[in-house]
Design an enzyme around this catalytic site. Structure first.
Site, mmCIF file in Angstrom:
data_model
loop_
_atom_site.group_PDB
_atom_site.id
_atom_site.type_symbol
_atom_site.label_atom_id
_atom_site.label_comp_id
_atom_site.label_asym_id
_atom_site.label_seq_id
_atom_site.Cartn_x
_atom_site.Cartn_y
_atom_site.Cartn_z
ATOM 1 N N ASP A 505 51.126 -23.489 14.320
ATOM 2 C CA ASP A 505 51.535 -24.753 14.927
ATOM 3 C C ASP A 505 50.507 -25.861 14.689
ATOM 4 O OD1 ASP A 505 49.742 -23.389 16.643
ATOM 5 O OD2 ASP A 505 50.297 -24.697 18.301
ATOM 6 N N GLU A 506 50.995 -27.066 14.699
ATOM 7 C CA GLU A 506 50.200 -28.286 14.768
ATOM 8 C C GLU A 506 49.157 -28.423 13.649
ATOM 9 O OE1 GLU A 506 50.473 -29.372 19.488
ATOM 10 O OE2 GLU A 506 48.769 -28.161 18.845
#
Length: 828
Positions: A505-506
């Site tokens: 993620d991210e």
């Protein structure tokens, strides 16, 4: 209004500051204090000036220029340089204040340093922490300083409106005296009129098929010191029978005049029957010489096969003892998957024997990070080194065994390729050690970043060096070795590692864009877009996991791709059996339907609703309430509004959803039948940026975890239908749930869980103050002289007459003396 730039550059020196040859005091924690307060004109919008007040409490003047002042902040601050000092907002929001030469503070005088936050502070969790002084030359000399905090100013009318609004909400949401018999609510329950009384010696019989459950049965029996459990025959008062035909986690439970009778097909069903028995009992029963239970007939099984809780031990470490406690709590409320987030930018928390640097460097946050002796301080660690803040291999194996006995699967999360700074820095330290030995090949074996990468980015937590370079073969060597170590640890616990999360993620915008190695990879793939590197990486690690017999788990981005206009569902990997943990349903953010779109596309989906079940979110907007708010404020009611398959049905009654007109979300995707079959479960999560202790963890998680347990296990309620949703039956159901939580379940855990006590709503009506609590079962105490109430103060039992000029304070106080949020009303 003072111009913004003038506010930012302003520094007030109170007392004489200058050059002198007089005797100087040693700068240490005994000679200086710090106080934080908002600037005079702070409003959180166009003025975000904040102040640190340094006071010399000694008898001799002190010189500042030999030391730097360091602190961490949740948000970045603006860099600043004046003739007296310089403020530098560093990587990961580690802030340095460097004092210029010839700067002194006279005895009992103060220096006020003003700085500007780039984002508004709003509660106790967003003020500076981890403050320390460090000698500029001798970096091994440093000391911590506590910070006194002055809250953001609140007017009397704002206080009055807040507590009055809370009173109204409490009254609207508590509409019945009925309480659920069991938490979480069983699928089928029929209650009889009579009760079963058991005393003295209770005979029991357990089918030999369930021999492995005897430890759990004995643990259950040990909770009742007033009675004895004695082995008997099949006609005993407490029987556990093997009956084919039940689902894996299902059970039957019948209590009548003959006794307690459990039946199940597998041991886990027996275990959950015991948890239902525990929930049926009231608090006095656990210390009584007689057990009293209502006659009931129960047929039960869970709504979802995956019922999870995620705990972040990277940002702030939680030890083995705390984890074991939470495994116990999870099992009591029938949660069966423990998602252990043990590595992030700020720490690596499990020993990997092949790569000792992961804990030698990655677990140790220290002011000596500049000497490559650890990671930089963050999230309150300050001057305290953390060399032992990790789980040893033996610790983790014990956790696995403990979880296994309680029918909980532990899923480790190894964050890649973003959120990986702790791994990257540890492997960089390893690289330098082998380079010094002249072994370049070994130095590069597990290297995770490219020294020639000039990409510029800033992550969600403001790091500029936290992304692995996925063009390096050594990245996959590293992941492979770590996975093998985990497989070995599971084998040591007589378990098989079947699924692992690799995060995903991210990864921030800008990562990889100026990496020569990534450019070579792109050329080999025949692509000109750096966005195509992402699905390449996911395919690569999925293949690696499959080779090792593992199911890949990751955050939602693993099932998404960017074609140049932002992330969207990637249908190309939907058949790859990658489980997606989907958190992003931020109301107003545009991804409210993301979990449904991914499930509809074919991805096995676990819904971890940031809007409802991120337990690190602040309860409400009171300054003293800890936590964050980027997803939403989230009280227990907000958690309960989460309807997994009908998120939009109750959205108008969530804190952020109430801001939008009816029909605003009508164009969003709903869950179809295919999606329902792919929604394998739900979980809650607790990120640890603001959670520095076990006590704070308890405060943030409970009682909100009860709502998660209810939604994860209990059958769908009649109101869970967007076309038929009605707030009245919802509130009635919530009220019954709340009565069970406040009057029975919280008292059962209060000896070892420092849960959040309810706040007190206060409303003025016709010259009197009326008070109520967010959840029942707790006594309210009050004062009329402005002092914080104690157990010796007046106990609230009827409306309090309001007298002019007095300050009234109300709070809940439990039997241990802990008190909740203090509600303050100042009469006119």
């Amino acid at each position: 209004m003072i111009p913004f730039k003038r506010i930012f550059s302003f520094i007030t020196l109170l007392g004489f500051i200058g050059l002198s040859s007089a005797a100087l005091a040693q700068l240490d924690s005994s000679t200086i204090t710090l106080k934080w307060k908002p600037g005079e004109h702070y409003n959180g919008q166009d003025n975000q000036e904040l102040n640190l007040m340094l006071k010399n409490i000694g008898q001799t003047k002190i010189r500042l220029n030999e030391h730097d002042l360091w602190f961490t902040a949740l948000f970045p601050v603006e860099n600043k340089k004046t003739s007296d000092y310089e403020i530098l907002s560093g990587n990961g929001n580690l802030i340095r204040v460097r004092f210029n030469d010839d700067l002194y503070i006279k005895p009992q005088d103060s220096l006020q340093v003003s700085y500007v936050s780039k984002y508004p502070v709003f509660n106790i969790s967003t003020v500076p922490n981890g403050v320390y002084f460090q000698h500029r030359e001798d970096m091994s000399t440093f000391f911590a300083v506590d910070v006194e905090v002055n809250p953001l100013p609140v007017t009397n009318e704002q206080r009055r409106m807040h507590w009055s609004s809370l009173y109204d909400k409490n009254r609207e949401r508590q509409v019945t005296e009925d309480a659920n018999l069991i938490l979480p609510t069983p699928k089928y329950l029929k209650k009889g009129k009579d009760k079963l009384q058991l005393a003295n010696a209770i005979t029991y019989w357990v089918d030999s098929v369930f021999e492995q459950e005897m430890e759990n049965l004995m643990t259950f029996a040990d909770q009742f010191p007033g009675v004895r459990f004695v082995e008997g025959t099949e006609k005993s008062q407490f029987t556990v029978r093997h009956v084919p035909g039940y689902g894996k986690e299902a059970y039957g439970l019948k209590i009548d005049d003959r006794g307690i009778h459990i039946e199940a097909s597998e041991g886990i069903g027996v275990f959950y029957a015991l948890q239902s028995l525990r929930s049926l009992l009231d608090v006095p029963s656990f210390a009584a010489s007689e057990i009293s239970l209502p006659h009931v007939e129960i047929k039960d099984e869970p709504r979802y096969t995956y019922r999870g809780f995620m705990l972040d031990i990277s940002r702030n470490f939680k030890d083995k003892k705390t984890i074991l406690k939470y495994l116990d709590l999870m099992s009591r409320y029938k949660l069966n998957t423990f998602h252990l987030h043990f590595i992030d930018d700020e720490g690596w928390r499990i020993e990997i024997s092949t790569l000792p640097e992961l804990t030698e460097i990655g677990a140790n946050r220290s002011p000596l990070f500049g000497k490559h002796q650890g990671l930089q301080p963050t999230y309150g660690s300050g001057a305290a080194g953390t060399p032992d803040h990790y789980l040893s291999r033996a610790d983790f194996v014990e956790i696995l065994r403990y979880a296994k006995q309680r029918h909980i699967t532990v899923v480790p999360e190894i964050e890649t390729p973003g959120h990986a700074r702790a791994s990257i820095k540890a492997m960089e330290a390893r690289y330098h050690r082998y380079i010094e030995k002249g072994d370049k090949a070994e130095a590069e074996r597990y290297l995770l970043h490219d020294f020639e990468d000039k990409s510029v980015y800033s992550s969600a937590q403001y790091w500029n060096d936290n992304v692995m370079n996925v063009a390096l073969p050594s990245v996959y060597t590293f992941i492979s070795v770590v996975l093998d170590e985990f497989k070995s640890m599971y084998a040591s616990a007589d378990l098989e590692l079947r699924k692992v999360s690799l995060g995903g993620d991210e990864v921030p915008e800008g990562a990889w864009e100026k990496s020569p190695k990534i450019k070579m990879l792109m050329d080999s793939l025949g692509t000109t877009s750096v966005y195509d590197v992402w699905p390449y990486y996911i395919k690569k690690v999925n293949a690696l996991c499959q080779e090792k017999g593992l199911q890949l788990v990751g955050w939602e981005e693993m099932g998404m791709m960017n074609k140049g206009k932002g992330m969207e569902v990637n249908p190309g990997l939907a058949s790859s059996n990658i489980q997606l943990d989907v958190w992003n349903n931020l109301i107003g953010g545009g991804q409210e339907d993301l979990a449904y779109r991914l499930a509809n596309a074919g991805y096995p989906t676990v819904y971890i609703s940031a809007n409802n079940n991120y337990f690190d979110m602040a309860w409400d907007n009171v300054f003293e309430e800890p936590g964050l708010r980027w997803a939403s404020y989230a009280d227990l009611y907000q958690s309960y509004t989460f309807l997994p398959e009908h998120f939009f049905a109750s959205i108008a009654y969530s804190i952020n959803g109430a801001k939008y007109e009816k029909g605003y979300f009508s164009h969003k995707v709903r869950l179809n039948e295919k999606g329902k079959s792919n929604l394998v479960g739900i979980k809650g999560g607790t990120w640890a940026e603001t959670i520095v202790s076990e006590e704070r963890l308890d405060y943030m998680v409970f009682p909100r975890l009860f709502s998660l347990a209810e939604r994860a296990w209990s059958p769908r309620k009649p109101y869970e239908d967007e076309n038929k949703f009605d707030i009245k039956p919802f509130n009635k159901d919530y009220s019954s749930f709340l009565n069970k939580v406040g009057k029975e379940e919280l008292p059962k855990i209060q000896s070892f869980v420092k849960f959040r006590l309810p706040a007190v709503g206060v409303r003025e009506e016709q010259g009197k103050l009326y008070a109520n609590t967010e959840y029942p079962g707790f006594d309210v105490y009050y004062t009329v002289d402005g002092n914080i109430p104690t157990r010796e103060s007046s106990k609230y039992s009827e409306p309090v007459s309001l007298e002019a000029g007095k300050t009234y304070k109300f709070t809940v106080i439990d039997k241990t003396g802990r008190h909740g949020t203090v509600s303050v009303i100042k009469s006119k």
